[in-house]
Every structure is written in structure tokens, then in C-alpha cells.
Motif scaffolding. Structure first.
Motif: not given
Ligand SMILES: CC(C)(COP(=O)(O)OP(=O)(O)OC[C@H]1O[C@@H](n2cnc3c(N)ncnc32)[C@H](O)[C@@H]1OP(=O)(O)O)[C@@H](O)C(=O)NCCC(=O)NCCS
Length: 218
Positions: A96-97, A99, A122-125, A138, A141-142, A157-158
Motif C-alpha cells: 500500500g502507500d 510502507v 496495507g498503508d503505513n505498515v 494481508t 494498515e498501520n 490493522p493497527n
């Protein structure tokens, strides 16, 4: 995206995520910058089915940076690979974005899957130094993957994941308690059964005594 806006974006990414950088010019020396420059061209060739040429460019990048990104991998905006050496990103990996990957990270297959074999991030991993993520699942994200972890299954996520095999130790910034590690006061099923039988025996004796008293009172 034009080369100028690519370079401008790379400068912003590195300045934001690497406190060690002293001037924008230094970005040109970063393995991450070189790797993304190679990947852009290699991926474009791969999409046009020029597989040999695409691989030739990605292998040239490995020799220069120690970073191997398969030209077929799908990478979002803002990837930053700090230090770089020993990073491997597999053909069917999807990032994602924003990373961030550190040196020694593998986004690889587990050798058992066909088709989509590599992870989706995911984004920000953030994947820390030396971590291995193996399989087509997967990472939400985060999430953060701790240094040296080996992750073999889906991560929500998170989350923060550490260890081998990787386990979630934090979610939404709240620590998740470990499994009970008390090996001194372990449950004893045999003793539990004996105590249960003792109790039943006591109750039966009391009932028999009551019946005897009822039938033939003393
Ligand atoms: C995982 C990491 C990102 C920290 O994330 P975080 O969400 O802030 O997690 P915390 O620091 O609160 O740690 C949570 C728990 O995991 C443990 N932990 C953290 N990183 C660990 C790791 N790599 N391996 C094993 N356990 C780890 C902590 O000791 C803590 O355990 P505790 O609850 O028993 O005290 C960080 O520890 C890490 O691995 N950073 C490496 C970054 C890197 O690659 N740097 C290289 C620069 S060249």
C-alpha cells in the motif's frame, strides 16, 4: 509521473522518515531511491510483457543496492527502504502507500502456494530489520512488524507483531496479555478427579447412614 516529481517525492519521503539525512542531495545516494528508480522502469516493462528486460533491470539494481524488487510486484506511493541490503520483495507482493521496510526484510512465499504467493501490506505498515513475512495473507494498515520476526499469518490493522512465529503483542496501542506462562501452579486433572470422587464418596456414605437410620432407627 515525471522524473522531476518522482525525485521531489523521494526527497520528501526520505527527509520525513530518516533523521540521519543532512541535505536533499544525499537522497540521490540512498539505495531506496535507486531501487525505486529501477523498479519504475522494470515494472513498466513487466506490464508490457517484456519480462527478460524487466528482470535484467531488477537484477542490475540488486548488484547496486542489495535490494531485489521483482518487477511484477505492485507498490503504492511513498515506499521507503532504509539501508536496503538484503531486502527481497516477491513477484505477487502488493504494498500500500507509505510502507517502510528496513534492511534484511523478505516479503516472500512459503513454498506451498501457487498464483498469489507473497504478502499484501496495507498503508503505513512498517517492517523492521530482518523480519520475514511469508505467504499470501494481508498485514493490516498501520501495523508494525518487529525486528527479526517471522510472520506466517494474517495480521489485523493497527497491530504490533513480534517473535518467531510472529504474534500480536499490541492492538490499537493496547498491550495484549501473554498466555498464562505459570508453570508452577499447573492444573492437575488427576488430582481434580480424585477430589471429585472423594466428595461423591462422602455424600454417598452420608446418604447410606441416613437410610439406615430411617429403616432401623437406633
Ligand atoms: C516492534 C517495534 C517497532 C516496537 O513497536 P511498539 O508497538 O512500539 O511495541 P513496544 O516497543 O511497546 O513493544 C511491545 C512488546 O514487544 C516486545 N518487542 C518489541 N520489539 C521486539 C522484537 N523485535 N522482538 C521481540 N520482542 C519485541 C517488547 O519488549 C514489548 O514486550 P513486553 O510487552 O513484554 O514489554 C520495535 O521494537 C522494533 O522491532 N523496532 C525495530 C526497528 C528497526 O528495524 N530498526 C533498525 C534501524 S537500522
Amino acid at each position: 509521473m515525471s522524473l522531476i516529481s518522482f525525485v521531489r517525492d523521494e526527497i520528501a519521503i526520505v527527509r520525513e522518515r530518516d533523521p540521519a539525512i543532512k541535505s536533499s542531495m544525499e537522497v540521490l545516494l540512498y539505495p531506496s531511491f535507486k531501487a525505486m528508480l529501477h523498479y519504475r522502469t522494470a515494472h513498466r516493462l513487466y506490464c508490457k510483457k517484456h519480462y527478460f528486460l524487466a528482470r535484467w533491470i531488477s537484477q542490475r539494481c540488486v548488484r547496486k543496492t542489495g535490494i531485489e524488487i521483482h518487477p511484477g510486484a505492485t507498490i503504492g506511493k511513498g515506499l521507503f527502504i532504509d539501508h536496503g541490503a538484503g531486502v527481497v520483495i516477491g513477484e505477487t507482493a502488493i504494498l500500500g502507500d507509505n510502507v517502510t521496510l528496513f534492511q534484511g526484510v523478505t516479503l516472500g512465499g512459503n513454498g506451498k502456494e501457487k498464483g498469489k504467493r507473497h504478502p499484501t501490506l496495507g498503508d503505513n505498515v512498517m517492517v523492521s530489520a530482518g523480519a520475514k513475512i511469508l505467504g499470501s495473507f494481508t498485514i493490516g494498515e498501520n501495523s508494525k512488524i518487529g525486528a527479526g520476526s517471522v510472520v506466517l499469518q494474517e495480521v489485523p490493522p493497527n497491530s504490533t507483531v513480534v517473535g518467531v512465529p510472529g504474534r500480536v503483542v499490541k492492538r490499537d496501542n493496547v498491550k495484549i496479555p501473554r498466555m498464562d506462562m505459570d508453570q508452577v501452579t499447573l492444573p492437575d486433572p488427576i488430582l481434580n478427579d480424585i477430589n471429585h470422587l472423594k466428595q461423591e464418596n462422602k455424600e454417598l456414605k452420608e446418604e447410606i447412614a441416613a437410610l439406615k437410620e430411617f429403616i432401623a432407627p437406633k
